[in-house]
Design a protein around this motif. Structure first.
Motif, PDB file in Angstrom:
ATOM      1  N   MET A   1      58.092  57.754  35.553  1.00 19.06           N
ATOM      2  CA  MET A   1      59.100  57.113  34.696  1.00 19.06           C
ATOM      3  C   MET A   1      60.391  56.931  35.478  1.00 19.06           C
ATOM      4  O   MET A   1      60.893  57.863  36.095  1.00 19.06           O
ATOM      5  CB  MET A   1      59.369  57.992  33.460  1.00 19.06           C
ATOM      6  N   THR A   2      60.936  55.727  35.472  1.00 17.50           N
ATOM      7  CA  THR A   2      62.151  55.448  36.240  1.00 17.50           C
ATOM      8  C   THR A   2      63.377  55.881  35.473  1.00 17.50           C
ATOM      9  O   THR A   2      63.330  56.117  34.260  1.00 17.50           O
ATOM     10  CB  THR A   2      62.253  53.955  36.563  1.00 17.50           C
ATOM     11  N   LEU A   3      64.501  55.922  36.188  1.00 18.31           N
ATOM     12  CA  LEU A   3      65.762  56.333  35.571  1.00 18.31           C
ATOM     13  C   LEU A   3      66.175  55.349  34.496  1.00 18.31           C
ATOM     14  O   LEU A   3      66.700  55.733  33.444  1.00 18.31           O
ATOM     15  CB  LEU A   3      66.842  56.431  36.644  1.00 18.31           C
ATOM     16  N   LEU A  87      70.899  60.999  40.853  1.00 17.49           N
ATOM     17  CA  LEU A  87      69.533  60.799  40.378  1.00 17.49           C
ATOM     18  C   LEU A  87      68.889  59.588  41.044  1.00 17.49           C
ATOM     19  O   LEU A  87      67.692  59.607  41.367  1.00 17.49           O
ATOM     20  CB  LEU A  87      69.527  60.639  38.862  1.00 17.49           C
ATOM     21  N   ARG A  88      69.668  58.539  41.248  1.00  9.10           N
ATOM     22  CA  ARG A  88      69.109  57.349  41.899  1.00  9.10           C
ATOM     23  C   ARG A  88      68.737  57.643  43.357  1.00  9.10           C
ATOM     24  O   ARG A  88      67.748  57.109  43.875  1.00  9.10           O
ATOM     25  CB  ARG A  88      70.096  56.189  41.817  1.00  9.10           C
ATOM     26  N   LEU A  94      62.036  59.753  46.400  1.00  9.93           N
ATOM     27  CA  LEU A  94      60.688  59.994  45.882  1.00  9.93           C
ATOM     28  C   LEU A  94      59.775  58.792  46.102  1.00  9.93           C
ATOM     29  O   LEU A  94      58.569  58.946  46.328  1.00  9.93           O
ATOM     30  CB  LEU A  94      60.748  60.328  44.390  1.00  9.93           C
ATOM     31  N   SER A  95      60.354  57.615  46.025  1.00  9.77           N
ATOM     32  CA  SER A  95      59.530  56.415  46.202  1.00  9.77           C
ATOM     33  C   SER A  95      59.242  56.132  47.673  1.00  9.77           C
ATOM     34  O   SER A  95      58.189  55.582  48.010  1.00  9.77           O
ATOM     35  CB  SER A  95      60.224  55.208  45.576  1.00  9.77           C
ATOM     36  N   THR A  96      60.153  56.499  48.564  1.00 10.43           N
ATOM     37  CA  THR A  96      59.965  56.201  49.990  1.00 10.43           C
ATOM     38  C   THR A  96      59.301  57.338  50.759  1.00 10.43           C
ATOM     39  O   THR A  96      58.668  57.104  51.787  1.00 10.43           O
ATOM     40  CB  THR A  96      61.320  55.889  50.651  1.00 10.43           C
ATOM     41  N   ASN A  97      59.446  58.570  50.276  1.00  9.62           N
ATOM     42  CA  ASN A  97      58.896  59.714  50.991  1.00  9.62           C
ATOM     43  C   ASN A  97      58.329  60.745  50.006  1.00  9.62           C
ATOM     44  O   ASN A  97      58.819  61.870  49.919  1.00  9.62           O
ATOM     45  CB  ASN A  97      59.979  60.349  51.868  1.00  9.62           C
ATOM     46  N   PRO A  98      57.309  60.386  49.244  1.00 10.17           N
ATOM     47  CA  PRO A  98      56.792  61.314  48.218  1.00 10.17           C
ATOM     48  C   PRO A  98      56.215  62.595  48.815  1.00 10.17           C
ATOM     49  O   PRO A  98      56.375  63.673  48.231  1.00 10.17           O
ATOM     50  CB  PRO A  98      55.707  60.485  47.515  1.00 10.17           C
ATOM     51  N   GLU A  99      55.536  62.489  49.965  1.00  5.31           N
ATOM     52  CA  GLU A  99      54.948  63.700  50.562  1.00  5.31           C
ATOM     53  C   GLU A  99      56.036  64.673  51.012  1.00  5.31           C
ATOM     54  O   GLU A  99      55.935  65.890  50.806  1.00  5.31           O
ATOM     55  CB  GLU A  99      54.056  63.327  51.753  1.00  5.31           C
ATOM     56  N   ASP A 130      56.302  64.939  36.063  1.00  5.44           N
ATOM     57  CA  ASP A 130      57.545  64.148  36.114  1.00  5.44           C
ATOM     58  C   ASP A 130      58.283  64.522  37.391  1.00  5.44           C
ATOM     59  O   ASP A 130      59.038  65.501  37.422  1.00  5.44           O
ATOM     60  CB  ASP A 130      58.414  64.438  34.892  1.00  5.44           C
ATOM     61  N   ALA A 131      58.066  63.721  38.421  1.00  6.70           N
ATOM     62  CA  ALA A 131      58.616  64.065  39.735  1.00  6.70           C
ATOM     63  C   ALA A 131      60.139  64.065  39.737  1.00  6.70           C
ATOM     64  O   ALA A 131      60.776  64.981  40.283  1.00  6.70           O
ATOM     65  CB  ALA A 131      58.090  63.083  40.787  1.00  6.70           C
ATOM     66  N   LEU A 132      60.739  63.040  39.136  1.00  5.54           N
ATOM     67  CA  LEU A 132      62.200  62.952  39.155  1.00  5.54           C
ATOM     68  C   LEU A 132      62.834  64.109  38.409  1.00  5.54           C
ATOM     69  O   LEU A 132      63.804  64.711  38.880  1.00  5.54           O
ATOM     70  CB  LEU A 132      62.664  61.622  38.548  1.00  5.54           C
TER      71      LEU A 132
END
Length: 236
Positions: A1-3, A87-88, A94-99, A130-132
């Motif tokens: 879920m995005t911000l 948060l952004r 999280l989107s560019t480096n999830p690992e 919920d990663a964020l």
């Protein structure tokens, strides 16, 4: 879920938001009591004209309420902007480096005492859920789904300041001239006792120091401004 999606999904105010409004309300009321009491006592020290006291008190009430509301709005807006920006950044990472973010979260729990295997499992489970939110809570001490409301805090400050201001103003203008000062002092001290009690309860602090501090500040404000008004009034 995005911000962005989160910001539209929260329909009701959370406990932190309600506490934020209550905090702003208590502070606004306390400032209204002290500042207006000091103002009207200063004028009362210079003149017995109830009209002059009323005009000065009303002017102070309006100016103070607008100042409090504006200051609260700017302060909370700045806080919200900082939270959203943080948060952004987390969302982008999280989107560019999830690992890498997953390892970062696992390392955090391992540092808190969990075994590496269990820390990895906890981090993976939280990330799937919920990663964020998981990263915001751990690394930013924020709830990704909740932000303080600047408008709510500003309204609470404005209304509470006017309410607090009305106590010394009404007491001083409505009471007979012969007894208006002692009656106003009593009304102000009782009101400050109440706001001190509530502020201590909200902050989880000791009640007695908060109440005594409030009473001392209010008493000094009334006494010193009355003295200034009396001294100036003698030369007018």
């Amino acid at each position: 879920m995005t911000l962005t999606t989160r910001s539209t999904s929260v329909q009701q105010q959370s406990l932190p938001q309600r506490l934020n409004r209550l905090r702003a309300g208590v502070l606004g009321a306390n400032d209204g009591i002290v500042s207006t009491a000091g103002l009207v006592f200063g004028v009362a020290g210079a003149t017995t004209d109830s009209g002059a006291v009323l005009v000065a008190g009303l002017a102070g009430m309006v100016a103070g309420a607008l100042s409090m509301a504006g200051g609260e709005y700017v302060s909370v807006s700045s806080q919200r902007d900082s939270e959203v920006a943080a948060l952004r950044r987390q969302e982008s990472e999280l989107s560019t480096n999830p690992e890498g973010k997953l390892r970062e979260l696992a390392d955090h729990y391992a540092a808190r005492g969990l075994s590496p295997a269990l820390a990895g499992e906890v981090a993976a489970e939280l990330t799937r859920h919920d990663a964020l939110d998981a990263h915001a809570e751990v690394f930013l001490n924020l709830d990704a789904e909740d932000h303080v409301s600047a408008w709510a805090a500003a309204r609470a400050s404005l209304v509470s300041f006017v309410t607090g201001s009305a106590i010394p103003l009404v007491a001083l203008v409505a009471a007979p001239v012969a007894v208006r000062l002692p009656l106003t002092v009593i009304a102000v001290l009782v009101a400050l006792l109440a706001t001190g009690l509530v502020s201590a309860r909200l902050g989880g602090a000791r009640v007695l120091p908060a109440v005594v501090r409030n009473l001392v500040v209010g008493s000094l404000a009334m006494g010193l401004t009355y003295l200034v008004g009396a001294l100036v009034g003698q030369h007018l």
